[in-house]
Each structure stands twice: as C-alpha cells, then as structure tokens.
Write a protein that holds these residues in place. Sequence first.
Motif, PDB file in Angstrom:
ATOM      1  N   GLU A 279      -2.178  25.899  48.705  1.00  0.00           N
ATOM      2  CA  GLU A 279      -2.692  26.318  47.405  1.00  0.00           C
ATOM      3  C   GLU A 279      -2.866  25.152  46.438  1.00  0.00           C
ATOM      4  N   TYR A 280      -2.051  24.111  46.586  1.00  0.00           N
ATOM      5  CA  TYR A 280      -2.203  22.973  45.674  1.00  0.00           C
ATOM      6  C   TYR A 280      -3.522  22.238  45.930  1.00  0.00           C
ATOM      7  N   SER A 283      -6.116  24.453  44.297  1.00  0.00           N
ATOM      8  CA  SER A 283      -5.975  24.308  42.844  1.00  0.00           C
ATOM      9  C   SER A 283      -6.623  23.014  42.357  1.00  0.00           C
ATOM     10  N   SER A 284      -6.421  21.941  43.107  1.00  0.00           N
ATOM     11  CA  SER A 284      -7.026  20.656  42.746  1.00  0.00           C
ATOM     12  C   SER A 284      -8.543  20.737  42.802  1.00  0.00           C
ATOM     13  N   MET A 286     -10.461  23.476  42.512  1.00  0.00           N
ATOM     14  CA  MET A 286     -10.947  24.306  41.414  1.00  0.00           C
ATOM     15  C   MET A 286     -10.917  23.546  40.096  1.00  0.00           C
ATOM     16  N   ASN A 287      -9.867  22.780  39.879  1.00  0.00           N
ATOM     17  CA  ASN A 287      -9.732  22.020  38.645  1.00  0.00           C
ATOM     18  C   ASN A 287     -10.862  20.999  38.496  1.00  0.00           C
ATOM     19  N   GLN A 497      -5.573  33.349  40.340  1.00  0.00           N
ATOM     20  CA  GLN A 497      -4.881  32.847  39.147  1.00  0.00           C
ATOM     21  C   GLN A 497      -3.961  31.681  39.495  1.00  0.00           C
ATOM     22  N   ARG A 498      -3.296  31.762  40.664  1.00  0.00           N
ATOM     23  CA  ARG A 498      -2.388  30.678  41.056  1.00  0.00           C
ATOM     24  C   ARG A 498      -3.124  29.369  41.311  1.00  0.00           C
ATOM     25  N   ILE A 499      -4.356  29.458  41.815  1.00  0.00           N
ATOM     26  CA  ILE A 499      -5.095  28.226  42.129  1.00  0.00           C
ATOM     27  C   ILE A 499      -5.991  27.787  40.969  1.00  0.00           C
ATOM     28  N   GLY A 500      -5.853  28.446  39.823  1.00  0.00           N
ATOM     29  CA  GLY A 500      -6.514  27.972  38.610  1.00  0.00           C
ATOM     30  C   GLY A 500      -7.941  28.426  38.402  1.00  0.00           C
ATOM     31  N   VAL A 501      -8.365  29.486  39.057  1.00  0.00           N
ATOM     32  CA  VAL A 501      -9.707  30.027  38.822  1.00  0.00           C
ATOM     33  C   VAL A 501      -9.763  30.618  37.417  1.00  0.00           C
ATOM     34  N   LYS A 502     -10.822  30.285  36.677  1.00  0.00           N
ATOM     35  CA  LYS A 502     -10.954  30.760  35.292  1.00  0.00           C
ATOM     36  C   LYS A 502     -12.367  31.247  35.028  1.00  0.00           C
TER      37      LYS A 502
END
Length: 507
Positions: A279-280, A283-284, A286-287, A497-502
């Motif tokens: 997931e990290y 997340s990276s 997506m960021n 949400q955990r991986i930073g999708v907005k």
Amino acid sequence: MTEKWEQEENNGNEKELIVVTVKEPATHHSRSHYGAQAVQAKAISEHIIQNKISSSCNINQATEFEIHQLLAYCEDHYNSSAEEQRPVVKYLMLMLFLGNSYEQIIDTKLSLKNGNSTLTRKHAIPSQKQRPEVALYLPDVSKSFDITFPSYLKNTKLLKQVTKEDLSSALSIINKLYHTHLTLHKISGFLSHHQKQAGIDPVLTQLISDPDVQKLPALSYTHIDIENLSNSFNNYVGYLYKIAPTLSISRPIISMKKLPKIKEVSDNRQLGSALDVPEYILSSLMNKLITRINKSTANKIYWFTADHHDLITSYTQMVLGLSSGYRPVTGWLGKKSDLNLFSGEYYIADKDSLAIDSGRIVIIPPLTVKIIEQYLAFVSQAARYFKNTKPLLSKRYQNILNSRKHLFFYRNTQSPEKLFEESTPETIILQFDYFPLPPNWHRHQLRTLLHKSQIAPDLMDAWMGHTSISQTAFSQFSSIGTEDLRGISLLIENLLQRIGVKEKAFV
C-alpha cells in the motif's frame, strides 16, 4: 504473441461447458420426442450445476456417518492387515485427504523427505516473473509447497497396483455392513464439499487438490499466505479426526521450504500472485499523480492540454479500475451509460467468450463516484472549449457524455497526425509506463484484498466476474443480491482512503 497477463485473462471457467445429448433409437416418432429430449437434457445439466454447488441437502455428497464408517474401516483394515494388503486403505485415505480422483492419485508422485512420504504441489504463474527493478518492490513468493504424510504411507510404489475394482470392492463391503452409499466420487469430492460448506476460499481448496489455473482462474490473481493454507487444511483434517475420534493414523501436514531472505520480508512463506502491491507503493504513486494534477490545474493555461487530459484520465482510470476489477480490454472501463452515479451501480461487460449472457454488476465506492463526476465535468468543459477550434476532438468529448463512445481516450499519441487514441491494452501499457506492471495488476490487488478480508467465495466471484460451469454469480441457483456487494464497496473505499485517493476538481 499473447502476453502473459492476457493468458491469465483467457484462463477461466468459460471453457467448462455442459453438453448433454440424449440418444434414442430412430423411429417414425423420433421428431415428436425432440421436445421431451430437450427437457431431459436441461434437467440433467441443471442437476450437474446443483451438484457443483455442494448444498448440504445434496444426496450425492457423502454424509458424516458415511465418512465415519469409511475411516473406521480404514483404521481396522490398516491395523489388521499385512503391509502388502494395505494399499487400498492408503489409496482411499489419499483420495479423502487430497480431494483427488482415482486417476489423479495414479499420477501423483510422492517422494521421501526426512523419512516421510511427501507430495510437492507446484504453483507457478506468470505474475511471479517480473523485471528485477519491479520485483524489488513486490513480495517474494514460492512456487511450491509440501504436503507431508507420516510413516503410514511408506512403500507407496504398491499404490500403483491398486485398481478401481479393488477400491469399489472395499466400498461395497462398507456399504453392505453399514447400509451406506459410498462411491469413489463421494470420497474424492468430500474435501471440496466440506470447504464450500465452511465458506473457505476455493483457491485454498484447489491448491490442495490440483493447483491448475485453468480449473480455477482465481488462482492466478490471489496472493496467499502459507499459514492460511495450512490452517485451512488442518481444520479439514481435524474435522475428519473429529468424525472418527479413535483414528490413530497420523495426520498429514503442510510445510514449505523457506526461501533465501532477499528483501525485508518476515518469512517468505507466500504463494500465488506476486502482484500484491504494498500500500505504501500505491500511496506514493497516487501522491505523485495528484501533485502533478494540482500543478497543472492551478494554471488555466494547462487545463485543456494533452498532458493534463492524460493525467486526469490515468488517475480516474486507475481509481475506477481498482474499484471495479474491470478486465483490461479495448474500450477499458466501458461507457457513461454503464454507470449509475446515483446508486453506484456499474455494469461491466465481461469476456465475449462466455457461452452465456455476459456482464455483471458491481457497486463502486462513493469516493470513486465523486472522482468520475469531476472527470465528466472536465469532459463537458473540454467539449465546449474545442467546439470551434478542434470540432473532431470536441465531438469525441461529446460522445463520452452521450455514451456513443467509451469513457476514456488518450491525447498524447504515437502518431503526430492523430488527435487521440482509444483506450486499448496496448495504449494502456504505454500510458502507464511510469507504473511498469501488467495492465491487469489491479485485479490481482483486488482479489487478494477480498481473500485477506475473508469475503464469501460467491461474492468474490460475483465481483471478479468468475463463473462456474458457465453460471454467473446471479444465476438461477444464486441467493446473492446487489446489496451483498455494498460490503465489498465499503472495503474498497477504505483501501482508496488508505492509499491517499482524493476527489479533486480537474478544471
């Protein structure tokens, strides 16, 4: 040449068809019997499907009483017979433990490890081979595991001498003594029947009996912890010993040779798909995408550039693909008319090769719905922006809104004379070159998420689009409703949400 990931998508139960023919002597009345024969064939095919479901009331499944008498017979016969007379008992036990037919046991190769008979199951799939720079960020997986049978299975060469008649003769004795109705089919099918009744993910059962991805496509997509597999098998074996509490024959166990510890992975005791992306990493990714989108959104000059279009297309596609498990095909992710943005219902047109009405419904998460709404708002403004300057491009945007064309296309093309390119497996790979994984990586991620979350097997099949004997998840024998899918939708929402999708405004 077919890519490895395409082979995975081509594997599936769509090839498992039911063909029933009813033959009768030709007479002058044969035409009038055609309708009756068709009804009979339909009844036979439905009976086969019902057997596949393994319902508890099915008389073709072995009962606890029958299994108890089988185990008691094996125990008595094993203890009172000479070694050369024991192969029949060993054969029946192997069929019961492994869920294998007579023919499969014949082909089984047992080796001697540490004084015990050991069966090595191999599970090698395409996703386990990735480029070194990509594999660095993926979990290590083993391509095999061992099922160890204690000393009672020594002299396994004698098993090859056992015939079907020998086994049938032993079952005949049991059936006459205890008024049972045991058959070889009931014994070999008991593992599958019990695990289905217990709600166990079929990938764990299939790994024990026959890890063939052609028979169960979900094997290709699921990342499995060996401990889960071992616990599942131990629970089944424990259940058998509970049925026959006096059974003294030693229990089989599952084990795995530890791999060399290359990366910071605790035990390397993993099987199956290597595409369980941490997931990290997601997340990276997506960021970085969101940062680039924010940068181009902040300046109106970039709003309708090809780069901005492709950025938000990639972002929306990645979120929708991960939310739905949509197979990467031409016109990936369908049309606007496939989506109900009010209810979240999403129609997915499944593989054309299915010999049934293809298609399924999933419920996409609320966050995904909001992102799609922002994407459609951008499409609407882009259609107006290019109406006079680039009417062909404007029409392509309009065709998204009126559902005449698919939702997504790319504007950075390989040919300068082209204004845009449609979303195909080839263009998807080029578009996502910054994330060098197979185009169906999201299906591996999603199936593994559902497996780890212990979602009911029927619900997993419903979401992933897997079928059984050409029966979809919502077929006549199914009790699944769309409301059952909302739990999976919430699970995916939490992942996003955990991986930073907005949700972001794109213009």
